[in-house]
Design an enzyme around this catalytic site. Structure first.
Site, PDB file in Angstrom:
ATOM      1  N   SER A   7      32.858  36.544  36.440  1.00 43.43           N
ATOM      2  CA  SER A   7      33.403  37.842  36.840  1.00 43.43           C
ATOM      3  C   SER A   7      32.404  38.528  37.759  1.00 43.43           C
ATOM      4  CB  SER A   7      33.665  38.697  35.601  1.00 43.43           C
ATOM      5  OG  SER A   7      34.107  39.973  36.003  1.00 43.43           O
ATOM      6  N   HIS A  32      36.649  34.942  38.775  1.00 41.19           N
ATOM      7  CA  HIS A  32      37.451  36.019  38.189  1.00 41.19           C
ATOM      8  C   HIS A  32      37.276  37.298  39.013  1.00 41.19           C
ATOM      9  CE1 HIS A  32      39.438  37.927  34.688  1.00 41.19           C
ATOM     10  NE2 HIS A  32      38.639  38.961  34.937  1.00 41.19           N
ATOM     11  N   ASP A  34      38.422  41.163  39.412  1.00 43.49           N
ATOM     12  CA  ASP A  34      39.065  42.296  38.738  1.00 43.49           C
ATOM     13  C   ASP A  34      39.623  43.286  39.753  1.00 43.49           C
ATOM     14  OD1 ASP A  34      38.570  41.797  35.895  1.00 43.49           O
ATOM     15  OD2 ASP A  34      36.452  41.956  36.434  1.00 43.49           O
ATOM     16  N   MET A  36      41.374  47.109  39.898  1.00 39.78           N
ATOM     17  CA  MET A  36      41.586  48.319  39.085  1.00 39.78           C
ATOM     18  C   MET A  36      42.118  49.436  39.979  1.00 39.78           C
ATOM     19  SD  MET A  36      37.980  48.283  37.072  1.00 39.78           S
ATOM     20  CE  MET A  36      37.382  46.834  36.217  1.00 39.78           C
ATOM     21  N   HIS A  65      42.708  39.324  38.082  1.00 43.44           N
ATOM     22  CA  HIS A  65      43.068  40.103  36.888  1.00 43.44           C
ATOM     23  C   HIS A  65      43.447  41.511  37.321  1.00 43.44           C
ATOM     24  CE1 HIS A  65      41.200  42.029  32.956  1.00 43.44           C
ATOM     25  NE2 HIS A  65      42.490  42.273  33.061  1.00 43.44           N
ATOM     26  N   MET A  67      44.363  45.112  36.720  1.00 48.53           N
ATOM     27  CA  MET A  67      44.339  46.207  35.734  1.00 48.53           C
ATOM     28  C   MET A  67      44.935  47.421  36.431  1.00 48.53           C
ATOM     29  SD  MET A  67      40.606  45.527  34.097  1.00 48.53           S
ATOM     30  CE  MET A  67      40.144  44.364  35.362  1.00 48.53           C
ATOM     31  N   MET A 135      41.549  40.229  25.982  1.00 51.66           N
ATOM     32  CA  MET A 135      40.416  41.095  26.316  1.00 51.66           C
ATOM     33  C   MET A 135      39.563  41.306  25.064  1.00 51.66           C
ATOM     34  SD  MET A 135      40.542  41.841  29.530  1.00 51.66           S
ATOM     35  CE  MET A 135      39.115  42.924  29.515  1.00 51.66           C
ATOM     36  N   ASP A 173      37.844  37.575  27.964  1.00 47.74           N
ATOM     37  CA  ASP A 173      37.139  38.367  28.977  1.00 47.74           C
ATOM     38  C   ASP A 173      36.500  39.596  28.350  1.00 47.74           C
ATOM     39  OD1 ASP A 173      36.371  39.778  31.270  1.00 47.74           O
ATOM     40  OD2 ASP A 173      38.410  40.134  31.983  1.00 47.74           O
TER      41      ASP A 173
HETATM   42  C1  DX5 Z   1      36.311  44.325  32.336  1.00 47.82           C
HETATM   43  C2  DX5 Z   1      36.559  43.169  33.243  1.00 47.82           C
HETATM   44  C3  DX5 Z   1      35.674  41.997  33.041  1.00 47.82           C
HETATM   45  C4  DX5 Z   1      34.199  42.287  33.157  1.00 47.82           C
HETATM   46  C5  DX5 Z   1      33.439  41.225  32.416  1.00 47.82           C
HETATM   47  O1  DX5 Z   1      37.384  45.193  32.399  1.00 47.82           O
HETATM   48  O2  DX5 Z   1      37.887  42.699  33.100  1.00 47.82           O
HETATM   49  O3  DX5 Z   1      36.065  40.903  33.857  1.00 47.82           O
HETATM   50  O4  DX5 Z   1      33.758  42.344  34.469  1.00 47.82           O
HETATM   51  O5  DX5 Z   1      32.089  41.503  32.464  1.00 47.82           O
HETATM   52  P1  DX5 Z   1      31.109  41.224  31.242  1.00 47.82           P
HETATM   53  O6  DX5 Z   1      31.035  39.743  31.073  1.00 47.82           O
HETATM   54  O7  DX5 Z   1      29.850  41.854  31.673  1.00 47.82           O
HETATM   55  O8  DX5 Z   1      31.706  41.903  30.026  1.00 47.82           O
HETATM   56 ZN    ZN Z   2      38.564  40.839  34.038  1.00 47.87          ZN
END
Ligand code: DX5
Ligand code: ZN
Length: 214
Positions: A7, A32, A34, A36, A65, A67, A135, A173
């Site tokens: 990530s 990965h 993210d 948002m 991913h 969000m 999650m 995750d």
């Molecule tokens: C959180 C994200 C994750 C995050 C994971 O909302 O979806 O992908 O970046 O990071 P670590 O491994 O530091 O928890």
């Molecule tokens: Zn994520």
């Protein structure tokens, strides 16, 4: 062998380029990414332009991913860059149609559940998924602590997948490191999303190897 999906959230743009070069030489299965919207979660992250850049810098498939609220409205924008495209069960209005639509575009759909959503709620939709993401932190930020109750959910989901002969990967995750990652794998996880554990250390390669060999 365990699959790893690093990530890259929160890496400064200069470091991001360096990290992608390292990932390109490693045994990373997915990257990965993210997304948002500041509404579904109280944070923002990669823009489409940044995702396009990442996509152009690597041949490692992207695991995107989302969000975001009302993800079905934005799916098309991410399709060109995604190998796997995940939407939150809590944010989707019509789960089955959204998953079918992603699949129609030739991308592998997955459902994501937050820590307070039960495993059973997504059982009816698993046959439309290529992967499920459990999650293990509240979505929104990297660097949080793994919530152990995610392990029980991974077990239940894996059991349902096996009993129904489904071809669905289980991904986890949030707060994954060599210890929590091992627990998740024992519970049935196939894909580990790993952020701060990998990137807080100078030897990213070594940490990838440690996770791959769990
Ligand atoms: C959180 C994200 C994750 C995050 C994971 O909302 O979806 O992908 O970046 O990071 P670590 O491994 O530091 O928890
Ligand atoms: Zn994520």
């Amino acid at each position: 062998m365990i699959k790893i999906s690093p990530s890259i959230l929160g890496l400064a743009s200069e470091r991001l380029n360096e990290v992608i070069d390292v990932l390109n030489m490693s045994k990373t299965d997915l990257i990965h990414v993210d997304v948002m919207d500041g509404k579904f979660v109280p944070n923002t992250s990669f823009t489409i332009e940044q995702i396009k850049n990442i996509f152009q810098k690597t041949t490692i498939p992207l695991d995107i991913h989302l969000m975001i609220e009302e993800p079905h409205k934005y799916i098309k924008e991410y399709i060109p860059y995604a190998e796997y495209l995940g939407v939150h069960y809590e944010a989707v209005k019509d789960c089955e149609n959204t998953l079918r639509e992603i699949k129609r575009y030739g991308v592998k759909p997955y459902l994501v559940i937050k820590p307070n959503t039960s495993a059973e709620e997504i059982f009816p939709f698993l046959s439309h998924c290529d992967m499920v993401l459990v999650m293990s932190v509240e979505p929104g930020f990297g660097g949080q602590k793994f919530i152990p109750k995610a392990l029980e959910k991974i077990k239940k989901i894996k059991k349902y997948i096996n009993e129904n002969n489904l071809n669905v990967l289980v991904e986890v995750d949030g707060g994954v490191n060599n210890v929590t990652g091992k627990e998740a794998v024992t519970a049935g996880a196939d894909v580990l999303v790993v952020g701060s554990y990998l990137f807080s250390d100078n030897d990213i390669m070594d940490r990838i190897t440690k996770i791959k060999n769990l």
